[in-house]
Write a protein that holds these residues in place. Structure first.
Motif, PDB file in Angstrom:
ATOM      1  N   GLY A 273       0.811  -1.213   0.000  1.00 46.39           N
ATOM      2  CA  GLY A 273       0.000   0.000   0.000  1.00 46.39           C
ATOM      3  C   GLY A 273       0.846   1.265   0.000  1.00 46.39           C
ATOM      4  N   GLU A 274       1.940   1.245   0.763  1.00 48.43           N
ATOM      5  CA  GLU A 274       2.814   2.421   0.792  1.00 48.43           C
ATOM      6  C   GLU A 274       3.468   2.641  -0.572  1.00 48.43           C
ATOM      7  OE1 GLU A 274       4.005   2.069   5.557  1.00 48.43           O
ATOM      8  OE2 GLU A 274       5.353   1.285   4.005  1.00 48.43           O
ATOM      9  N   LEU A 275       3.922   1.549  -1.180  1.00 52.04           N
ATOM     10  CA  LEU A 275       4.516   1.661  -2.511  1.00 52.04           C
ATOM     11  C   LEU A 275       3.505   2.245  -3.502  1.00 52.04           C
ATOM     12  CD1 LEU A 275       6.511  -1.694  -2.799  1.00 52.04           C
ATOM     13  CD2 LEU A 275       7.441   0.620  -2.651  1.00 52.04           C
ATOM     14  N   ALA A 276       2.271   1.752  -3.411  1.00 51.45           N
ATOM     15  CA  ALA A 276       1.231   2.262  -4.310  1.00 51.45           C
ATOM     16  C   ALA A 276       1.064   3.767  -4.117  1.00 51.45           C
ATOM     17  CB  ALA A 276      -0.078   1.528  -4.052  1.00 51.45           C
ATOM     18  N   GLY A 277       1.114   4.212  -2.861  1.00 50.53           N
ATOM     19  CA  GLY A 277       0.998   5.638  -2.595  1.00 50.53           C
ATOM     20  C   GLY A 277       2.144   6.434  -3.195  1.00 50.53           C
ATOM     21  N   TYR A 278       3.385   5.949  -2.998  1.00 50.54           N
ATOM     22  CA  TYR A 278       4.548   6.640  -3.563  1.00 50.54           C
ATOM     23  C   TYR A 278       4.457   6.735  -5.076  1.00 50.54           C
ATOM     24  CZ  TYR A 278       6.934   6.014   0.959  1.00 50.54           C
ATOM     25  OH  TYR A 278       7.286   6.041   2.282  1.00 50.54           O
ATOM     26  N   LEU A 279       4.021   5.630  -5.696  1.00 56.27           N
ATOM     27  CA  LEU A 279       4.047   5.555  -7.156  1.00 56.27           C
ATOM     28  C   LEU A 279       2.801   6.161  -7.805  1.00 56.27           C
ATOM     29  CD1 LEU A 279       5.329   1.871  -7.345  1.00 56.27           C
ATOM     30  CD2 LEU A 279       6.598   3.867  -8.170  1.00 56.27           C
ATOM     31  N   GLY A 280       1.760   6.357  -7.006  1.00 56.15           N
ATOM     32  CA  GLY A 280       0.518   6.860  -7.584  1.00 56.15           C
ATOM     33  C   GLY A 280      -0.190   5.799  -8.409  1.00 56.15           C
ATOM     34  N   LEU A 281      -0.029   4.534  -8.020  1.00 57.41           N
ATOM     35  CA  LEU A 281      -0.640   3.428  -8.765  1.00 57.41           C
ATOM     36  C   LEU A 281      -1.559   2.634  -7.852  1.00 57.41           C
ATOM     37  CD1 LEU A 281       2.573   2.116 -10.562  1.00 57.41           C
ATOM     38  CD2 LEU A 281       0.769   3.528 -11.558  1.00 57.41           C
ATOM     39  N   ASP A 282      -2.425   1.849  -8.472  1.00 61.86           N
ATOM     40  CA  ASP A 282      -3.333   1.015  -7.698  1.00 61.86           C
ATOM     41  C   ASP A 282      -2.559  -0.114  -7.011  1.00 61.86           C
ATOM     42  OD1 ASP A 282      -6.474   0.515  -7.507  1.00 61.86           O
ATOM     43  OD2 ASP A 282      -5.452  -1.420  -7.572  1.00 61.86           O
ATOM     44  N   LYS A 283      -3.067  -0.578  -5.874  1.00 65.38           N
ATOM     45  CA  LYS A 283      -2.390  -1.650  -5.147  1.00 65.38           C
ATOM     46  C   LYS A 283      -2.326  -2.936  -5.977  1.00 65.38           C
ATOM     47  CE  LYS A 283      -6.682  -2.887  -2.807  1.00 65.38           C
ATOM     48  NZ  LYS A 283      -7.384  -3.169  -1.552  1.00 65.38           N
ATOM     49  N   THR A 284      -3.316  -3.156  -6.817  1.00 68.08           N
ATOM     50  CA  THR A 284      -3.266  -4.373  -7.643  1.00 68.08           C
ATOM     51  C   THR A 284      -2.136  -4.279  -8.670  1.00 68.08           C
ATOM     52  OG1 THR A 284      -4.827  -3.534  -9.297  1.00 68.08           O
ATOM     53  CG2 THR A 284      -5.750  -4.690  -7.417  1.00 68.08           C
ATOM     54  N   THR A 285      -1.903  -3.076  -9.154  1.00 67.00           N
ATOM     55  CA  THR A 285      -0.793  -2.882 -10.087  1.00 67.00           C
ATOM     56  C   THR A 285       0.532  -3.150  -9.388  1.00 67.00           C
ATOM     57  OG1 THR A 285      -2.037  -1.221 -11.302  1.00 67.00           O
ATOM     58  CG2 THR A 285       0.357  -1.207 -11.564  1.00 67.00           C
ATOM     59  N   VAL A 286       0.669  -2.624  -8.176  1.00 65.07           N
ATOM     60  CA  VAL A 286       1.912  -2.813  -7.423  1.00 65.07           C
ATOM     61  C   VAL A 286       2.095  -4.282  -7.056  1.00 65.07           C
ATOM     62  CG1 VAL A 286       3.138  -2.203  -5.303  1.00 65.07           C
ATOM     63  CG2 VAL A 286       1.854  -0.464  -6.571  1.00 65.07           C
ATOM     64  N   SER A 287       1.000  -4.948  -6.746  1.00 65.09           N
ATOM     65  CA  SER A 287       1.096  -6.379  -6.436  1.00 65.09           C
ATOM     66  C   SER A 287       1.716  -7.128  -7.620  1.00 65.09           C
ATOM     67  CB  SER A 287      -0.300  -6.921  -6.131  1.00 65.09           C
ATOM     68  OG  SER A 287      -0.238  -8.236  -5.639  1.00 65.09           O
ATOM     69  N   GLY A 288       1.293  -6.774  -8.822  1.00 69.58           N
ATOM     70  CA  GLY A 288       1.850  -7.397 -10.018  1.00 69.58           C
ATOM     71  C   GLY A 288       3.304  -7.025 -10.237  1.00 69.58           C
ATOM     72  N   LEU A 289       3.638  -5.733 -10.058  1.00 68.47           N
ATOM     73  CA  LEU A 289       5.018  -5.280 -10.216  1.00 68.47           C
ATOM     74  C   LEU A 289       5.936  -6.015  -9.251  1.00 68.47           C
ATOM     75  CD1 LEU A 289       4.392  -1.427 -10.413  1.00 68.47           C
ATOM     76  CD2 LEU A 289       5.436  -2.808 -12.211  1.00 68.47           C
ATOM     77  N   VAL A 290       5.505  -6.093  -7.998  1.00 73.01           N
ATOM     78  CA  VAL A 290       6.316  -6.749  -6.976  1.00 73.01           C
ATOM     79  C   VAL A 290       6.471  -8.237  -7.298  1.00 73.01           C
ATOM     80  CG1 VAL A 290       6.282  -7.481  -4.553  1.00 73.01           C
ATOM     81  CG2 VAL A 290       5.846  -5.095  -5.145  1.00 73.01           C
ATOM     82  N   GLY A 291       5.388  -8.845  -7.764  1.00 77.67           N
ATOM     83  CA  GLY A 291       5.467 -10.261  -8.119  1.00 77.67           C
ATOM     84  C   GLY A 291       6.477 -10.528  -9.213  1.00 77.67           C
ATOM     85  N   ARG A 292       6.475  -9.671 -10.239  1.00 73.66           N
ATOM     86  CA  ARG A 292       7.422  -9.885 -11.341  1.00 73.66           C
ATOM     87  C   ARG A 292       8.857  -9.627 -10.896  1.00 73.66           C
ATOM     88  NH1 ARG A 292       2.901  -7.881 -14.097  1.00 73.66           N
ATOM     89  NH2 ARG A 292       3.514  -5.718 -13.833  1.00 73.66           N
ATOM     90  N   ALA A 293       9.054  -8.588 -10.065  1.00 70.82           N
ATOM     91  CA  ALA A 293      10.402  -8.293  -9.570  1.00 70.82           C
ATOM     92  C   ALA A 293      10.884  -9.386  -8.625  1.00 70.82           C
ATOM     93  CB  ALA A 293      10.417  -6.936  -8.862  1.00 70.82           C
ATOM     94  N   GLU A 294       9.949  -9.953  -7.864  1.00 69.94           N
ATOM     95  CA  GLU A 294      10.319 -11.027  -6.947  1.00 69.94           C
ATOM     96  C   GLU A 294      10.770 -12.261  -7.743  1.00 69.94           C
ATOM     97  OE1 GLU A 294       7.117 -12.514  -4.481  1.00 69.94           O
ATOM     98  OE2 GLU A 294       8.485 -12.778  -2.784  1.00 69.94           O
ATOM     99  N   LYS A 295      10.057 -12.509  -8.818  1.00 72.57           N
ATOM    100  CA  LYS A 295      10.399 -13.668  -9.657  1.00 72.57           C
ATOM    101  C   LYS A 295      11.794 -13.496 -10.260  1.00 72.57           C
ATOM    102  CE  LYS A 295       6.942 -15.009 -12.187  1.00 72.57           C
ATOM    103  NZ  LYS A 295       6.007 -15.117 -13.323  1.00 72.57           N
ATOM    104  N   LYS A 296      12.197 -12.245 -10.467  1.00 72.98           N
ATOM    105  CA  LYS A 296      13.527 -11.979 -11.004  1.00 72.98           C
ATOM    106  C   LYS A 296      14.586 -11.945  -9.901  1.00 72.98           C
ATOM    107  CE  LYS A 296      13.878  -8.862 -14.370  1.00 72.98           C
ATOM    108  NZ  LYS A 296      13.721  -7.581 -15.122  1.00 72.98           N
ATOM    109  N   GLY A 297      14.157 -12.117  -8.657  1.00 74.84           N
ATOM    110  CA  GLY A 297      15.118 -12.145  -7.559  1.00 74.84           C
ATOM    111  C   GLY A 297      15.588 -10.784  -7.099  1.00 74.84           C
ATOM    112  N   LEU A 298      14.835  -9.721  -7.412  1.00 79.20           N
ATOM    113  CA  LEU A 298      15.275  -8.371  -7.072  1.00 79.20           C
ATOM    114  C   LEU A 298      14.762  -7.903  -5.721  1.00 79.20           C
ATOM    115  CD1 LEU A 298      14.786  -6.733 -10.576  1.00 79.20           C
ATOM    116  CD2 LEU A 298      16.814  -7.819  -9.610  1.00 79.20           C
ATOM    117  N   LEU A 299      13.674  -8.491  -5.269  1.00 81.62           N
ATOM    118  CA  LEU A 299      13.138  -8.119  -3.958  1.00 81.62           C
ATOM    119  C   LEU A 299      12.416  -9.297  -3.339  1.00 81.62           C
ATOM    120  CD1 LEU A 299       9.967  -7.711  -4.770  1.00 81.62           C
ATOM    121  CD2 LEU A 299      10.732  -5.443  -5.439  1.00 81.62           C
ATOM    122  N   GLN A 300      12.047  -9.119  -2.090  1.00 82.56           N
ATOM    123  CA  GLN A 300      11.356 -10.186  -1.363  1.00 82.56           C
ATOM    124  C   GLN A 300      10.158  -9.634  -0.611  1.00 82.56           C
ATOM    125  OE1 GLN A 300      14.559 -11.951   1.072  1.00 82.56           O
ATOM    126  NE2 GLN A 300      14.356 -13.789  -0.187  1.00 82.56           N
TER     127      GLN A 300
END
Lengths: 148, 148
Positions: free
Chosen positions: A59-86
């Motif tokens: 939710g905080e990331l969504a606020g910083y980015l000005g994006l919906d939480k569902t969008t951020v959930s997808g972004l985080v999922g793809r970055a996690e799959k690439k091993g960039l975050l957890q």
DNA sequence: TATTGTTATACTCTATAACTATA
DNA sequence: TATAGTTATAGAGTATAACAATA
């Protein structure tokens, strides 16, 4: 749009808007290319940049980015799959999910920041030191809320 | 990144980059919302803005936008379906396709420009007339190629 | 009940590859 | 041969609606 009898308050505003818009598109284009050189989209690089000095919830990331939480959930999922975050459960709130960089993500965030600085150098390098300071001050005035 | 012994040429550059990047994201966000209020994506509004004072081929549009011709072909197709622009065979080159605004597209381009000006007013309005002129000049310096 | 997050779905944006038509 | 454009395809980014888990 503008007329010969425009008010003093509006003098030169359209020229400023044009310059601001063109500069913004040019800057975003440079940033996108810089991100692409590290196989990242601009949004992915923004996520890494935000997490560089703090961990945050979806939710905080969504606020910083000005994006919906569902969008951020997808972004985080793809970055996690690439091993960039957890993801990790937030200790204070069982519903919330903390997100933070892996070592690889931190390395990439650092490389991205350096890439951005050097990619923008051809633009920023056109100014003298005095002009750079002046421009910084003006842009910060633009960014910050007017005093109440 | 920066050190206490940074060179004079680099003085304040990181602050300028930060301000430039933040301003660009803020400006693009404002433009995106302005476009959305007219049911347009930012890219669609850019297309309309470009065609406002000239007709152009798919390839020329791709050049202006920094996008692939296949991307522009899709953008033009969707805008055409919405009745905002039209295709016509280029009279000089049988392979080329001219694109130009319909009356509805021109109306929307005009409305979009007005929307952008008023959406950015809270930002640009923070500056005095003298500051606005100064900022415009600095941004134009940033945009234009250095003299050869 | 309200909030946090995820999933399903749908559409736009974007590029690569393969193709057609014209130069 | 080279260029202009389209189409097929694929993936990322985005939001809305529906849902589960927690507060």
């Amino acid at each position: 749009m503008t007329t010969s009898s425009e008010s003093a308050a509006g003098a030169g505003r359209q020229e400023l808007i044009d310059a601001l818009v063109l500069t913004s598109f040019a800057t975003i284009a440079v940033l996108s290319r810089a991100a692409a050189e590290h196989d990242l989209s601009l949004t992915q690089l923004r996520v890494l940049a935000i997490l560089r000095d703090r961990r945050g919830t979806i939710g905080e990331l969504a606020g910083y980015l000005g994006l919906d939480k569902t969008t951020v959930s997808g972004l985080v999922g793809r970055a996690e799959k690439k091993g960039l975050l957890q993801r990790a459960q937030n200790p204070a709130d069982g519903r919330a999910v903390d997100v933070f960089l892996t070592a690889e993500g931190a390395r990439l965030a650092q490389a991205g920041a350096a890439q951005i600085a050097s990619s923008l150098a051809p633009m920023t390098g056109k100014l003298t030191t005095a002009q750079a300071r002046q421009l910084t001050t003006l842009l910060e005035t633009l960014l910050h809320e007017a005093a109440p």
